[in-house]
Write a protein that holds these residues in place. Structure first.
Motif, short mmCIF file in Angstrom:
data_model
loop_
_atom_site.label_atom_id
_atom_site.label_comp_id
_atom_site.label_asym_id
_atom_site.label_seq_id
_atom_site.Cartn_x
_atom_site.Cartn_y
_atom_site.Cartn_z
N LEU A 14 0.84 -1.21 0.00
CA LEU A 14 0.00 0.00 0.00
C LEU A 14 0.87 1.25 0.00
O LEU A 14 1.77 1.37 0.82
CB LEU A 14 -0.87 0.03 1.26
N GLY A 15 0.57 2.14 -0.91
CA GLY A 15 1.26 3.42 -0.94
C GLY A 15 2.71 3.37 -1.39
O GLY A 15 3.45 4.33 -1.24
N SER A 16 3.12 2.25 -1.97
CA SER A 16 4.54 2.11 -2.32
C SER A 16 4.87 2.74 -3.68
O SER A 16 6.03 2.69 -4.11
CB SER A 16 4.96 0.64 -2.29
N GLY A 17 3.87 3.27 -4.36
CA GLY A 17 4.17 4.01 -5.59
C GLY A 17 3.78 3.34 -6.89
O GLY A 17 4.29 3.70 -7.95
N LYS A 18 2.85 2.40 -6.82
CA LYS A 18 2.43 1.70 -8.05
C LYS A 18 1.75 2.65 -9.03
O LYS A 18 2.05 2.64 -10.23
CB LYS A 18 1.45 0.56 -7.71
N THR A 19 0.82 3.45 -8.51
CA THR A 19 0.07 4.35 -9.39
C THR A 19 1.00 5.40 -10.00
O THR A 19 0.91 5.70 -11.20
CB THR A 19 -1.06 5.04 -8.60
N THR A 20 1.89 5.92 -9.18
CA THR A 20 2.86 6.91 -9.66
C THR A 20 3.69 6.31 -10.80
O THR A 20 3.90 6.94 -11.84
CB THR A 20 3.78 7.34 -8.50
N LYS A 160 10.79 6.24 -3.78
CA LYS A 160 11.00 7.21 -2.69
C LYS A 160 12.43 7.21 -2.14
O LYS A 160 12.66 7.53 -0.97
CB LYS A 160 10.00 6.97 -1.54
N ASP A 162 14.52 9.25 -2.79
CA ASP A 162 14.85 10.65 -2.50
C ASP A 162 14.56 11.02 -1.06
O ASP A 162 15.03 12.03 -0.55
CB ASP A 162 14.07 11.57 -3.46
N LEU A 163 13.77 10.20 -0.37
CA LEU A 163 13.38 10.54 1.00
C LEU A 163 14.25 9.88 2.07
O LEU A 163 14.02 10.07 3.25
CB LEU A 163 11.92 10.14 1.24
N ALA A 188 13.44 4.21 -8.90
CA ALA A 188 12.54 5.08 -9.66
C ALA A 188 12.34 6.38 -8.91
O ALA A 188 11.87 6.37 -7.78
CB ALA A 188 11.20 4.38 -9.86
N ASP A 189 12.68 7.49 -9.54
CA ASP A 189 12.42 8.79 -8.93
C ASP A 189 11.02 9.23 -9.36
O ASP A 189 10.79 9.49 -10.53
CB ASP A 189 13.49 9.78 -9.41
N HIS A 190 10.11 9.26 -8.42
CA HIS A 190 8.72 9.60 -8.72
C HIS A 190 8.20 8.84 -9.94
O HIS A 190 7.58 9.42 -10.83
CB HIS A 190 8.55 11.11 -8.90
#
Ligand SMILES: Nc1nc2c(ncn2[C@@H]2O[C@H](COP(=O)(O)OP(=O)(O)OP(=O)(O)O)[C@@H](O)[C@H]2O)c(=O)[nH]1
Length: 365
Positions: A14-20, A160, A162-163, A188-190
């Motif tokens: 969840l929230g790991s960036g699939k949609t992005t 993420k 970058d965080l 993957a950056d964003h």
């Protein structure tokens, strides 16, 4: 197998960036021939003609086992897409399926493989898993599903980054070395990735009839990762004089991080009896199928000139594929790579050795 349409499964917690990631991917011309099935439209760019929503909650249970759930909606969507393609209403050459963050990819694979119409038209190209650099280490500790998602992956997309600082990123890589040493990692950056790094993870690449065996199996990664972990057992790959007392030490430490995952490669020097090997795999599947997260293998089958590829996720196995020939320069030994949970390499090795009548060590590298 090379005639079927490749399917990439995109999973990740969840929230790991699939949609992005999907949003960025769909902007790339390389994805213009890709049909995409997603769970929710959310922020996905709707202008991609081939994006379709599937309802996660519509399932046909054909047994009590969750991972044997056949996704009715997925069957419908896959058949429908294929029919439209045959009628010339849509054109696509590959498919991507995004799962929900808590999903186990096994039911999706089961759906791909158990429906005869679908199995004849699509094949699993690979599983891509997004791993959140900020949260993954804590999630691995707290959420066994997230461990599984990373362990079954053919490609790992680290999001993420970058965080986090370099030490956190290094710790994540070290953890992934144990969970899944073979899957190439892409930062993957964003959501920015090269599509080619993610797609074409399977045995058969588009536009090529020659299977990419070494790239697919990555057997050497299991050895390399093992060495990197500094278990300090050297390279006594040709030891044939002991039982599995030592072999226990020659793969990833099962409980190193409490992940309960083992990743290892068995090497069989002599051509194998197909029936006996199938029996061994069936025995393991029957007893511990859900613990068998991933199996891939290239086999030298006795009496057969060409190699056979086997491929499974949990107890779901693709039909074995006879390949056109051995890759040039390959040594023709059979290799089986396993990623297991709560299932020791020694236990698997024992069953395989017993079925094939082998007395020597199978961690031949
Ligand atoms: N800083 C940063 N944020 C990111 C990156 N990738 C994704 N995000 C953010 O992370 C959040 C979650 O990303 P999503 O793409 O919605 O994740 P998801 O896996 O689709 O989420 P679910 O569908 O809820 O499971 C969003 O706010 C994104 O903008 C990245 O590389 N860096």
């Amino acid at each position: 197998m090379s005639e079927t349409l490749p399917v990439t499964i995109l999973t990740g917690f969840l929230g790991s960036g699939k949609t992005t990631l999907l949003n960025r991917l769909l902007q790339r011309p390389e994805l213009s021939d890709t049909a995409v099935l997603i769970n929710e439209f959310g922020e996905i760019g709707l202008d991609h003609l081939l994006v379709r929503e599937i309802q996660d909650d519509i399932v046909l249970l054909n047994s009590g086992c969750l991972c044997c759930t056949v996704r009715g909606d997925l069957v419908t969507a896959l058949r429908d897409l294929f029919l439209k393609r045959v009628r010339g209403e849509v054109d696509f050459r590959r498919l991507m399926i995004e799962t929900t963050g808590l999903a186990d990819p096994a039911p999706i694979l089961h759906t791909l493989m158990t429906d005869p119409l679908i199995g004849a038209r699509y094949r699993l190209d690979g599983i891509a898993t997004t791993v959140d650099a900020l949260h993954a280490l804590a999630q691995f500790d707290a959420q066994p599903e997230s461990v599984k998602q990373a362990a079954v992956a053919d490609r790992i997309v680290i999001t993420k980054a970058d965080l986090v600082d370099a030490d956190t990123l290094a710790a994540l890589h070290a953890r992934l070395d144990g969970l899944n040493p073979a899957a190439p990692r892409i930062v993957a950056d964003h959501g920015a990735v090269e599509p080619a790094d993610l797609l074409e993870a399977g045995l058969f690449k588009a536009d090529s009839k020659i299977p990419a065996v070494a790239d697919w199996l990555r057997a050497e990664a299991y050895e390399t990762a093992h060495d990197q972990h500094g278990h300090g057992h050297g390279h006594d790959h040709h030891h044939h004089d002991h039982g599995h007392a030592h072999s226990h030490d020659r793969h990833h430490d099962v409980n190193r991080h409490g992940d309960r995952i083992s990743a290892f490669c068995l090497t069989l020097d002599e051509p194998v009896d197909w029936q006996h090997l199938v029996e061994a795999l069936e025995m393991i599947i029957a007893a511990k199928g859900e613990n068998l997260l991933r199996v891939k293998g290239i086999l030298n089958v006795a009496g057969q000139e060409a190699p056979v590829a086997v491929h499974g996720v949990q107890h779901v196995f693709h039909p074995p594929a006879t390949l056109p020939g051995w890759p040039e320069g390959s040594d023709r030994r059979s290799r089986l790579v396993f990623i297991t949970r709560d299932l020791s390499p020694a236990a698997i090795e024992k069953v395989v050795r017993a079925a094939l009548g082998i007395t020597s060590d199978l961690y031949g590298g």
